[in-house]
Design a protein around this motif. Structure first.
Motif, short mmCIF file in Angstrom:
data_model
loop_
_atom_site.label_atom_id
_atom_site.label_comp_id
_atom_site.label_asym_id
_atom_site.label_seq_id
_atom_site.Cartn_x
_atom_site.Cartn_y
_atom_site.Cartn_z
N ARG A 64 34.80 41.16 44.57
CA ARG A 64 36.12 40.66 44.96
C ARG A 64 36.14 40.17 46.41
N ASP A 65 35.09 40.46 47.15
CA ASP A 65 35.04 40.16 48.58
C ASP A 65 34.30 38.83 48.80
N PRO A 66 35.00 37.77 49.22
CA PRO A 66 34.34 36.48 49.43
C PRO A 66 33.22 36.54 50.47
N HIS A 87 33.50 35.39 41.80
CA HIS A 87 34.55 36.05 42.60
C HIS A 87 35.58 36.63 41.64
N ASP A 139 39.54 42.07 49.29
CA ASP A 139 39.73 40.63 49.10
C ASP A 139 40.86 40.20 50.02
N SER A 142 44.39 39.00 48.92
CA SER A 142 45.38 39.89 48.31
C SER A 142 46.53 40.13 49.28
N ASN A 225 43.60 48.53 47.38
CA ASN A 225 42.70 47.79 46.49
C ASN A 225 42.80 48.19 45.02
#
Length: 324
Positions: A64-66, A87, A139, A142, A225
């Motif tokens: 989820r973390d670019p 992603h 992320d 969010s 999260n």
């Protein structure tokens, strides 16, 4: 001294229980065209080890973390189209596999908790030992941040989060102090929150159990999260996704995660026939078997080299039969 480039930092990072994970997943991947899913790709260390060990294996890496995806992409670029990065949150596994045209996979790995990238980047706000913006999002797209939680949640909701997700016995005291302090000025950085939390805990209790803010920061991170909700979603999805002979491995880092994994794996490895039947009908027989006895822990040598591995709990299961 110059700071290492992101891809250099990723390459230097050794993931928790790497060799044990490769060893336990390898029997499921030792065939041409095998597919491994890394549901928590992070900086790509586990995925790299799998790709190196199995030259015909394809890895689907989800995160989820670019920022993590970018670093893992650089690390895994040498493997070309054998590495597919997506992603997404790992509980979106069914949609990810559907989009890729994959009905079944051969192994799934979930390395839960924070990555070294998230811990070491102070601007992400995960660490209680360093003053930083109250963010804690895995992320950054969010909307919910730790600042929103501490500045807008009621005292009752804060108490519930701290008690449930942090197992904090002084949750009510801490929540009331937070509400009092934010009435004077909203929280925007971690240092002030750490001080309020520490002051709310009786002096005698501060001397044991690690940093006074550790449990509260864990609780806020889980809330921001939706970590336990995502874990509850991905475990049955992973169980459904693996083919016969396929394996699922999970690294958990606190009791809340490990309890969910333990219960899901116990259900998958148990027969479901009523007690007293002379034989178990096929449709009620267990579809999985345990590959680990209880939760395995890192070796003392590994913990000595990487103290962040100390709390890891490792479990794995293998599918032995299809659902009837």
């Amino acid at each position: 001294m110059a700071q290492p480039e992101p891809h250099d930092a990723a390459a230097a990072h050794v993931p928790v229980m790497r060799d044990r994970i490769v060893a336990i997943l390898s029997p499921a991947l030792d065939r041409p065209g095998s597919v491994h899913v890394d549901g928590t790709l992070g900086m790509g260390g586990h995925a790299e080890a799998i790709l190196e060990a199995h030259p015909t294996c394809r890895v689907v890496g989800i995160d989820r973390d670019p920022q993590a995806l970018a670093m893992a992409g650089a690390r895994l670029a040498r493997f070309g189209d054998r590495a597919t990065l997506v992603h997404a949150v790992y509980d979106e596994l069914p949609q990810v596999l559907d989009d890729l045209g994959l009905r079944r996979v051969d192994s799934v790995l979930l390395d839960l908790g924070l990555s070294s990238l998230q811990i070491d980047r102070t601007d992400r706000g995960f660490a209680y030992a360093t003053d930083a913006p109250l963010d804690m999002r895995m992320d950054s797209s969010s909307p919910l941040t730790a600042a929103v939680v501490v500045n807008t949640y009621s005292a009752a909701d804060l108490t519930r989060i701290l008690r449930t997700f942090g197992e904090e016995r002084f949750a009510d005291r801490i929540a009331r102090r937070i509400v009092q302090a934010r009435a004077e000025a909203p929280f925007d950085r971690s240092a002030r929150l750490v001080q309020v939390i520490s002051d709310a805990i009786p002096m005698a209790a501060r001397a044991t159990g690690g940093h006074p803010a550790k449990r509260s920061f864990q609780a806020l991170r889980i809330e921001v999260n939706a970590e336990l909700e995502a874990l509850e979603g991905v475990l049955p999805a992973a169980i459904d996704a693996v083919a016969v002979g396929g394996r699922i491995a999970v690294l958990a880092y606190h009791s809340l995660e490990d309890r969910l994994v333990k219960n899901a794996f116990r259900d998958a490895t148990s027969d479901h026939a009523p007690a007293g039947l002379p034989m178990v009908p096929d449709h009620l027989r267990a579809q999985f078997t345990n590959l680990t006895r209880g939760a395995e822990r890192p070796t003392p040598d590994e913990v000595g080299q990487n103290p962040r591995a100390a709390s890891a709990r490792f479990r794995a299961i293998q599918r032995t039969r299809e659902a009837a």
